[in-house]
Motif scaffolding. Structure first.
Motif, mmCIF file in Angstrom:
data_model
loop_
_atom_site.group_PDB
_atom_site.id
_atom_site.type_symbol
_atom_site.label_atom_id
_atom_site.label_comp_id
_atom_site.label_asym_id
_atom_site.label_seq_id
_atom_site.Cartn_x
_atom_site.Cartn_y
_atom_site.Cartn_z
ATOM 1 N N LEU A 1 0.833 -1.195 0.000
ATOM 2 C CA LEU A 1 0.000 0.000 0.000
ATOM 3 C C LEU A 1 0.878 1.258 0.000
ATOM 4 O O LEU A 1 0.637 2.200 -0.762
ATOM 5 N N LEU A 2 1.904 1.262 0.827
ATOM 6 C CA LEU A 2 2.833 2.394 0.883
ATOM 7 C C LEU A 2 3.538 2.595 -0.463
ATOM 8 O O LEU A 2 3.701 3.736 -0.922
ATOM 9 N N ILE A 3 3.922 1.513 -1.109
ATOM 10 C CA ILE A 3 4.552 1.599 -2.432
ATOM 11 C C ILE A 3 3.582 2.225 -3.433
ATOM 12 O O ILE A 3 3.979 3.059 -4.256
ATOM 13 N N GLY A 4 2.308 1.874 -3.360
ATOM 14 C CA GLY A 4 1.299 2.468 -4.236
ATOM 15 C C GLY A 4 1.153 3.961 -4.009
ATOM 16 O O GLY A 4 1.007 4.744 -4.960
ATOM 17 N N ILE A 5 1.212 4.388 -2.757
ATOM 18 C CA ILE A 5 1.128 5.816 -2.439
ATOM 19 C C ILE A 5 2.332 6.555 -2.999
ATOM 20 O O ILE A 5 2.184 7.621 -3.620
ATOM 21 N N VAL A 6 3.531 5.997 -2.816
ATOM 22 C CA VAL A 6 4.740 6.614 -3.355
ATOM 23 C C VAL A 6 4.657 6.702 -4.881
ATOM 24 O O VAL A 6 5.032 7.714 -5.483
ATOM 25 N N GLU A 7 4.147 5.664 -5.501
ATOM 26 C CA GLU A 7 3.999 5.647 -6.955
ATOM 27 C C GLU A 7 3.056 6.760 -7.431
ATOM 28 O O GLU A 7 3.358 7.476 -8.391
ATOM 29 N N MET A 8 1.929 6.942 -6.748
ATOM 30 C CA MET A 8 0.976 7.988 -7.133
ATOM 31 C C MET A 8 1.549 9.387 -6.915
ATOM 32 O O MET A 8 1.388 10.270 -7.758
ATOM 33 N N VAL A 9 2.219 9.602 -5.791
ATOM 34 C CA VAL A 9 2.827 10.911 -5.524
ATOM 35 C C VAL A 9 3.879 11.225 -6.585
ATOM 36 O O VAL A 9 3.933 12.340 -7.115
ATOM 37 N N SER A 10 4.694 10.238 -6.922
ATOM 38 C CA SER A 10 5.716 10.427 -7.951
ATOM 39 C C SER A 10 5.083 10.760 -9.296
ATOM 40 O O SER A 10 5.564 11.644 -10.014
ATOM 41 N N LEU A 11 4.014 10.075 -9.636
ATOM 42 C CA LEU A 11 3.317 10.327 -10.899
ATOM 43 C C LEU A 11 2.726 11.736 -10.934
ATOM 44 O O LEU A 11 2.854 12.438 -11.940
ATOM 45 N N ILE A 12 2.114 12.152 -9.838
ATOM 46 C CA ILE A 12 1.542 13.500 -9.782
ATOM 47 C C ILE A 12 2.642 14.541 -9.978
ATOM 48 O O ILE A 12 2.466 15.511 -10.727
#
Length: 124
Positions: free
Chosen positions: A50-61
């Motif tokens: 879940l944390l990896i998914g959050i980091v991925e979304m923040v990076s994408l934004i």
């Protein structure tokens, strides 16, 4: 100044990458059973996934926003580097993360002239 074609190409590639990363992050954030099973195969628990998914979304934004795009590029490149290392460690094919990483850098060079300048300058 970029040509109109370069701007359009840069944004088309950005939307393509965004689609890929949104789908990937969605699987992590939704805690889908199939995704969790795959994560467990790699030795990653559900909370970390879940944390990896959050980091991925923040990076994408950060990548999508022009002002923070270079930072987003670096964060996504680091994310993909981790994906490549994880795949290698578990003898999984690395074609998809390598192609995504390549597409990311091509898009960054098109969208952010300073990246192109720095890369070309470092090669000389």
């Amino acid at each position: 100044m970029q040509t109109k074609f370069a701007k359009i190409a840069g944004w088309i590639l950005t939307f393509l990458l965004s689609f890929l990363f949104i789908m990937s992050a969605y699987l992590k954030l939704s805690q889908n059973e199939t995704a969790i099973a795959q994560a467990e195969y790699f030795g990653i628990n559900a909370k970390t996934y879940l944390l990896i998914g959050i980091v991925e979304m923040v990076s994408l934004i950060l990548f999508i926003i022009p002002r923070t795009g270079v930072l987003g590029t670096l964060m996504l490149a680091a994310y993909l580097g981790g994906a490549i290392a994880t795949h290698l460690q578990h003898q999984q094919p690395i074609v998809i993360p390598v192609l995504t990483q390549t597409l990311l850098w091509v898009t960054a060079v098109i969208r952010f002239p300073e990246v192109k300048y720095r890369l070309m300058r470092s090669m000389l």
